[in-house]
Design an enzyme around this catalytic site. Structure first.
Site, PDB file in Angstrom:
ATOM      1  CD  GLU A 104      -3.033  -0.963   0.169  1.00 18.52           C
ATOM      2  OE1 GLU A 104      -2.849  -0.141  -0.752  1.00 18.52           O
ATOM      3  OE2 GLU A 104      -4.032  -1.687   0.246  1.00 18.52           O
ATOM      4  CG  HIS A 122      -4.456   0.884   5.306  1.00 23.19           C
ATOM      5  ND1 HIS A 122      -5.813   0.980   5.137  1.00 23.19           N
ATOM      6  CD2 HIS A 122      -4.080  -0.253   4.645  1.00 23.19           C
ATOM      7  CE1 HIS A 122      -6.243  -0.039   4.403  1.00 23.19           C
ATOM      8  NE2 HIS A 122      -5.210  -0.809   4.103  1.00 23.19           N
ATOM      9  CG  HIS A 124      -7.710  -4.516   6.462  1.00 21.37           C
ATOM     10  ND1 HIS A 124      -7.227  -5.651   5.855  1.00 21.37           N
ATOM     11  CD2 HIS A 124      -7.247  -3.480   5.724  1.00 21.37           C
ATOM     12  CE1 HIS A 124      -6.499  -5.319   4.792  1.00 21.37           C
ATOM     13  NE2 HIS A 124      -6.494  -4.004   4.705  1.00 21.37           N
ATOM     14  CE1 TYR A 143     -17.570  15.836  20.919  1.00 18.90           C
ATOM     15  CE2 TYR A 143     -19.800  15.316  21.634  1.00 18.90           C
ATOM     16  CZ  TYR A 143     -18.452  15.432  21.907  1.00 18.90           C
ATOM     17  OH  TYR A 143     -17.978  15.145  23.165  1.00 18.90           O
ATOM     18  CG  HIS A 184      -9.142  -1.716   1.428  1.00 17.84           C
ATOM     19  ND1 HIS A 184      -8.347  -1.467   0.326  1.00 17.84           N
ATOM     20  CD2 HIS A 184      -8.279  -2.086   2.403  1.00 17.84           C
ATOM     21  CE1 HIS A 184      -7.087  -1.706   0.621  1.00 17.84           C
ATOM     22  NE2 HIS A 184      -7.014  -2.073   1.887  1.00 17.84           N
ATOM     23  CE1 TYR A 239     -11.493  18.691  24.896  1.00 12.84           C
ATOM     24  CE2 TYR A 239      -9.625  17.751  23.689  1.00 12.84           C
ATOM     25  CZ  TYR A 239     -10.584  17.661  24.668  1.00 12.84           C
ATOM     26  OH  TYR A 239     -10.648  16.544  25.438  1.00 12.84           O
TER      27      TYR A 239
END
Length: 243
Positions: A104, A122, A124, A143, A184, A239
């Site tokens: 990837e 990344h 799954h 939110y 994916h 924040y």
């Protein structure tokens, strides 16, 4: 993509110091890269412990200067050592290590070439992947979508490891720090590895929340409006602790 190709080290007969004949000599990792690799391996192992990936699926990367450190293809994360550091330039040319980078890699490099991200995660993740098969955008169930830049889009399906998938992902990430990949998984990025990982966890949690609320017979979950989300985005700018 769940990568199952093993270490994939070169096996040619003409070798010189562990290199294929004619292969450019790769340099040693710098101290800051070695430290970043240690953090990367810890994050990759955490994706397994937290149930975000199975086996060697998913991948993690960190940018140090113009070098992208990335998990290698098909190597269980608990087997990675400091000597396995794997790195490429922004052009994709390998500059560190002998293990083949994740398949990837095009997705990771696309993020670094087009954003100021310093880390990409990344996975799954089960609930997020399930949601990616149902909708084109995660409904505004909470939110915390504001922490990802707005409503989370789903990138259309494309074969793993392809430029097409990377391009679809970039469109879904436009103005966002996270997206879903249809059938994916997830992609998130951040200014630090900790931030990218936290965004992945938040995205999976929101997907689980929506699936849970949507599963109640005869009921439909209430959703936030774009105006309500915009108000949260404004509040999030102030924040946290101030240095």
């Amino acid at each position: 993509m769940a990568e199952q190709r093993g270490d994939e080290r070169g096996t040619g007969d003409a070798r010189e110091g562990g290199r294929e004949a004619g292969e450019p000599r790769r340099r040693s990792a710098r101290p800051e890269e070695a430290d970043a690799w240690e953090d990367l391996v810890a994050a990759a192992r955490r994706t397994v412990a937290d149930g975000l990936v199975v086996g060697t699926s998913g991948n993690v990367s960190v940018r140090v200067g113009d070098t992208v450190l990335v998990t290698p293809s098909g190597v269980p994360y608990d087997r990675l050592t400091p000597d396995d550091v794997t790195g490429v330039g922004l052009d994709g040319r390998q500059v560190l290590g002998t293990l083949v980078p994740t398949s990837e890699l095009p997705m990771h490099l696309a993020v670094y070439r087009t954003t100021g991200a310093r880390a990409v995660v990344h996975t799954h993740a089960v609930h997020a992947t399930a949601v990616s098969t149902l909708v084109s955008e995660l409904p505004l169930i909470h939110y915390m979508a504001a922490a990802l830049g707005g409503p989370v889009r789903v990138a259309p399906y494309a074969t793993y490891g392809t430029d097409e998938l990377a391009e679809n992902m970039l469109r879904a990430l436009d103005g966002r720090s996270g997206c879903l990949l249809q059938n994916h998984g997830t992609v998130t990025h951040g200014s630090t590895l900790a931030q990218a990982y936290d965004r992945t966890a938040q995205l999976e949690w929101m997907c689980r929340l929506w699936l849970t609320a949507s599963s109640v017979p005869g009921q439909a979950p209430s959703l936030l409006s774009r105006e309500q989300l915009a108000e949260v985005e404004e509040r999030l700018r102030g924040y946290g602790q101030r240095g």
